[in-house]
Design an enzyme around this catalytic site. Structure first.
Site, PDB file in Angstrom:
ATOM      1  N   GLU A  76      13.266 -27.431  18.307  1.00 40.01           N
ATOM      2  CA  GLU A  76      12.613 -28.421  19.173  1.00 40.01           C
ATOM      3  C   GLU A  76      13.644 -29.162  20.016  1.00 40.01           C
ATOM      4  O   GLU A  76      13.357 -29.593  21.129  1.00 40.01           O
ATOM      5  CB  GLU A  76      11.749 -29.371  18.320  1.00 40.01           C
ATOM      6  CG  GLU A  76      10.486 -28.657  17.839  1.00 40.01           C
ATOM      7  CD  GLU A  76       9.905 -29.162  16.543  1.00 40.01           C
ATOM      8  OE1 GLU A  76      10.266 -30.256  16.086  1.00 40.01           O
ATOM      9  OE2 GLU A  76       9.066 -28.430  15.969  1.00 40.01           O
ATOM     10  N   HIS A 124      17.896 -28.038  15.774  1.00 40.24           N
ATOM     11  CA  HIS A 124      16.500 -27.621  15.548  1.00 40.24           C
ATOM     12  C   HIS A 124      15.954 -27.032  16.852  1.00 40.24           C
ATOM     13  O   HIS A 124      16.307 -27.489  17.940  1.00 40.24           O
ATOM     14  CB  HIS A 124      15.664 -28.833  15.109  1.00 40.24           C
ATOM     15  CG  HIS A 124      14.305 -28.438  14.609  1.00 40.24           C
ATOM     16  ND1 HIS A 124      13.273 -28.132  15.461  1.00 40.24           N
ATOM     17  CD2 HIS A 124      13.819 -28.272  13.357  1.00 40.24           C
ATOM     18  CE1 HIS A 124      12.204 -27.802  14.745  1.00 40.24           C
ATOM     19  NE2 HIS A 124      12.513 -27.877  13.460  1.00 40.24           N
ATOM     20  N   LYS A 146      10.076 -35.154  11.464  1.00 39.98           N
ATOM     21  CA  LYS A 146       9.958 -35.107  12.933  1.00 39.98           C
ATOM     22  C   LYS A 146       9.557 -36.498  13.462  1.00 39.98           C
ATOM     23  O   LYS A 146      10.023 -37.502  12.953  1.00 39.98           O
ATOM     24  CB  LYS A 146       8.983 -33.996  13.342  1.00 39.98           C
ATOM     25  CG  LYS A 146       9.397 -32.635  12.744  1.00 39.98           C
ATOM     26  CD  LYS A 146       8.661 -31.470  13.325  1.00 39.98           C
ATOM     27  CE  LYS A 146       9.135 -30.183  12.663  1.00 39.98           C
ATOM     28  NZ  LYS A 146       8.556 -28.982  13.221  1.00 39.98           N
ATOM     29  N   GLY A 148       4.969 -24.849  12.826  1.00 43.60           N
ATOM     30  CA  GLY A 148       3.757 -25.610  13.138  1.00 43.60           C
ATOM     31  C   GLY A 148       2.579 -24.748  13.552  1.00 43.60           C
ATOM     32  O   GLY A 148       1.583 -25.252  14.070  1.00 43.60           O
ATOM     33  N   GLU A 180      14.702 -20.687  11.119  1.00 43.82           N
ATOM     34  CA  GLU A 180      13.344 -21.111  11.453  1.00 43.82           C
ATOM     35  C   GLU A 180      12.873 -20.327  12.680  1.00 43.82           C
ATOM     36  O   GLU A 180      13.206 -20.704  13.818  1.00 43.82           O
ATOM     37  CB  GLU A 180      13.313 -22.599  11.792  1.00 43.82           C
ATOM     38  CG  GLU A 180      13.736 -23.513  10.661  1.00 43.82           C
ATOM     39  CD  GLU A 180      13.129 -24.899  10.792  1.00 43.82           C
ATOM     40  OE1 GLU A 180      12.465 -25.328   9.853  1.00 43.82           O
ATOM     41  OE2 GLU A 180      13.295 -25.538  11.846  1.00 43.82           O
ATOM     42  N   ASN A 182      11.428 -32.295   6.999  1.00 46.42           N
ATOM     43  CA  ASN A 182      11.718 -32.774   8.351  1.00 46.42           C
ATOM     44  C   ASN A 182      10.469 -33.490   8.839  1.00 46.42           C
ATOM     45  O   ASN A 182       9.479 -32.848   9.174  1.00 46.42           O
ATOM     46  CB  ASN A 182      12.054 -31.569   9.249  1.00 46.42           C
ATOM     47  CG  ASN A 182      12.290 -31.980  10.693  1.00 46.42           C
ATOM     48  OD1 ASN A 182      12.284 -33.167  11.016  1.00 46.42           O
ATOM     49  ND2 ASN A 182      12.491 -31.007  11.566  1.00 46.42           N
ATOM     50  N   SER A 193       6.135 -23.135   8.688  1.00 47.44           N
ATOM     51  CA  SER A 193       4.841 -23.086   7.991  1.00 47.44           C
ATOM     52  C   SER A 193       4.974 -22.813   6.492  1.00 47.44           C
ATOM     53  O   SER A 193       4.170 -22.078   5.918  1.00 47.44           O
ATOM     54  CB  SER A 193       3.912 -22.064   8.659  1.00 47.44           C
ATOM     55  OG  SER A 193       3.648 -22.455   9.998  1.00 47.44           O
TER      56      SER A 193
END
Ligand code: 13P
Length: 245
Positions: A95, A93, A10, A166, A160, A8, A205
């Site tokens: 985010e 996702h 992003k 991250g 996730e 991904n 991660s």
């Protein structure tokens, strides 16, 4: 079924960087048993798809709208992704759930739209830091699974944990085993035998150093990789750690 290693990207890379990254990954993809996928920004889909043409690496989007077309300024429809060469799309996702207020219901609608357009959806779920601190991680993921997946569901799940994205913090193998086992049970409860075959990716991660142990955990069907997917050597090292199935 081979494991799926999905990158991904992003909101990273200018066009030339995205093409170079795709070429770097394609150049090292021969002989890797895992299925490989990269998901650049939609703006670079066509260029990345062209760079990957003839390789074993697939390309996907990072989001789509729930309608096939219409008056939705700034949005991107699933058939548009398909038209540019995408065969996959990441949906729900964290985010997008957190930054854009995407609800389980909206993710479910987008999943239906993606399948109708001929894309394979990767539907993401995962608990927040607070939910885990409060011992409510399985409950949170259970609600997301109940609300985000249409019946029937033909796609892939990605677990996730938000606190692992991250941050360099990875869920332990035990955390992953427990959560992937729970997700498997829920998928079988919702979809019967078909739920046994749905791949469940781990994301958060994932690095070359931890990929081998995470990918060996029961019910882990691959990885959804953020930061490490932006370096061909790291992404390919993760892919080489995957199981052929
Ligand atoms: P990182 O691998 O950078 O933690 O990102 C994970 C992720 O969000 C992939 O979708």
């Amino acid at each position: 079924m081979p494991q799926l290693i999905a990158g991904n990207w992003k909101m990273h890379c200018l066009a030339a960087e995205a093409v170079a990254l795709a070429q770097g990954i394609a150049a090292g993809a021969q002989g890797i048993a895992a299925e490989l996928l990269v998901c650049p920004t939609a703006l670079h889909l066509a260029a990345v798809a062209e760079a990957l043409h003839g390789s074993s690496v697939a390309v996907g989007g990072q989001n789509c709208h729930q309608a096939p077309q219409g008056a939705h300024t700034g949005d991107i429809a699933a058939p548009m992704l398909r038209d540019l060469g995408a065969t996959w799309v990441i949906l729900g996702h964290s985010e997008r759930r957190l930054n854009h207020g995407e609800t389980d219901e909206l993710v479910r609608e987008k999943t239906v739209a993606a399948v109708e357009a001929g894309l394979t959806p990767i539907v993401c779920v995962g608990e927040t830091t607070d939910q885990r601190a409060g011992g409510a991680e399985t409950e949170a993921v259970g609600w997301q699974l109940a609300g985000s997946l249409p019946k029937p569901f033909t796609g892939v799940l990605a677990y996730e944990p938000v606190w692992a994205i991250g941050t360099g913090k990875t869920a332990t193998e035990e955390d992953v085993a427990i959560m992937h086992g729970f997700i498997r049970e829920e998928l079988v409860r919702q979809f019967g035998d078909l739920g046994q075959a749905i791949r469940i990716l781990y994301g958060g991660s994932v690095k070359p150093a931890n990929a081998g142990s995470l990918l060996a955990v029961a019910n882990v069907g691959g990885a959804l990789v953020g930061g490490s997917s932006l370096d061909p050597r790291e992404f390919l090292a993760i892919a080489r750690a995957a199981q052929a199935g």
